[in-house]
Enzyme design. Structure first.
Site: not given
Length: 423
Positions: A12, A14-16, A81, A172, A301
């Site tokens: 992954g 993403g942000f992390g 995966v 939003e 997450d």
């Protein structure tokens, strides 16, 4: 004799995952392998603007390979995966295997329905670009179908948009859909008045934006209602059917129902033999390590980090980013036999935009509302955008939208989809 490099596999980007990559990039002691089922890093906080035609997908996403080009010790593999053999320390994807010394699960989350999986096919979630484009398509097609019908009474359910979940995403979306229909496209149709569109935001709890202060919550509710959004609190959803949403005191008919009420761990996390909570998030210790395997880290997450806390850390990007940097530092210190203190999350605050010139932002004792909150929201989201091109294109799109009150990404990709079905 040269020192053998350790292999760090990250699932992954993403942000992390991206923070781990950057922290270990060009480090002579590590080879980094990134495996992701998407070929891009996504700036998720702006997904709702793609869903409501303000931004295009390229404004909020950048190819992962573009980010890692200059990092010679980073290899990116495009694949999903399917399994992990923790005993052999290898992952399985696309009929390939990759061994690891350290494994970092940064797989994010998917839309969760609190056990009501039958609602999945009746609603639209918002976790990735595909979801955002599906929402955009549904919104635009609903107006086109209503224009063909040419009768408001017959097309009311088409022009009624229901969002379930009063957190930042729900708020939003509600504000942006109301702005799009009541202002931006109002002059574009001849047989219907898009200003008659109804937007309903449903929250099971007593107020919107539960993580914010009471005053910010009330301000948000007031500003949404000023924009024509119907806000229903203390209204748990009992059922979702093909024709609408069932509440305890009413049935709301709608052809477009967006679910923004919950998330759960990814499909990969769900199938792995690791200790997980009821939302399929993996339990981790104070160092973000899996309870079962100390060489396996879980961040963002995908993780349930609740060690020493009254409740797990929230699934927001700052948590993932701080955990990513921490894990990279932990790995380096571990290899040098140095102890690391437990991970501690530094809460930088919360932000949510309500619409054009209105947002709420809380940073400790500082609470910004209205135009000042909106300007703060714009600044923070531009700063954290990945890639210079993304920052510039996003800024230009926002400026153009602000000055002209237009949304320029209103494209339906099919030539002429079937619009003949009557509500």
């Amino acid at each position: 004799m040269s020192k053998l490099k350790k292999k760090v596999v990250i699932i992954g980007a993403g942000f992390g995952g991206l923070q781990v990559i950057k922290s270990l990039a060009n480090h002579r002691d590590y080879d980094i392998v990134v495996v992701d089922k998407k070929n891009h890093h996504l700036f998720q906080p702006l997904l709702y603007q793609v869903a409501t035609a303000v931004l295009s997908p390229a404004d909020i996403a950048i190819p992962t390979r573009s980010i890692t080009t200059k990092y010679k010790n980073v290899k990116v593999l495009f694949g999903e995966v399917s399994d992990i053999n923790f005993e052999k320390k290898e992952i399985v994807f696309q009929n390939n295997t990759e061994s690891y010394d350290y494994l970092i699960l940064a797989t994010g989350a998917k839309t969760g329905y609190f056990g009501n999986t039958q609602w999945q096919n009746k609603t639209l979630g918002l976790k990735n670009l595909k979801d955002a484009l599906s929402i955009r398509r549904q919104i635009l097609l609903s107006f086109e179908q209503a224009e063909l019908i040419g009768d408001y009474e017959k097309s009311k359910s088409l022009m009624h948009y229901v969002i379930i979940g009063g957190g930042p995403t729900g708020v939003e979306l509600a504000g942006s859909i109301a702005e799009l229909s009541h202002n931006i496209i109002r002059k574009d149709f001849r047989n219907i008045d898009s200003g008659m569109t109804k937007v309903t935001l449903i929250e099971a709890g007593p107020r919107l934006l539960n993580a914010f202060s009471e005053s910010s919550s009330q301000f948000t509710k007031s500003k949404l209602e000023n924009r024509g959004v119907e806000v229903l609190t203390n209204s748990p959803v009992l059922d979702i059917t093909d024709t609408g949403v069932v509440l305890k005191d009413r049935v709301i008919e709608s052809k477009t129902i967006i679910w923004a009420a919950g998330v759960e761990g990814s499909d990969l996390a769900k199938k792995l033999p690791l200790n997980k909570d009821k939302s399929n998030r993996v339990f981790v210790d104070e160092h973000c390590r899996s309870i079962d395997y100390p060489e396996v880290f879980v961040i963002g997450d995908a993780a349930n980090f609740s060690k020493g806390l009254s409740k797990p850390l929230p699934g927001v990007s700052p948590v993932a980013m701080q955990q990513g940097r921490y894990v990279a530092k932990y790995i380096q210190n571990h290899d040098k036999n140095r102890d690391m203190p437990p991970f501690q999350y530094f809460d930088k605050g919360n932000m949510a935009t309500i619409g054009r010139t209105d947002a709420v932002a809380e940073f400790g004792i500082f609470k910004l509302k209205g135009i000042f909150g909106w300007l703060g929201w714009l600044f923070v989201h531009l700063v954290y955008q990945v890639g210079f091109k993304n920052k510039v294109s996003t800024l230009l799109s926002w400026v153009w939208s602000y000055l002209t009150f237009r949304a320029g990404s209103r494209l339906i990709q099919e030539e002429v989809p079937d619009l003949s079905i009557r509500p």
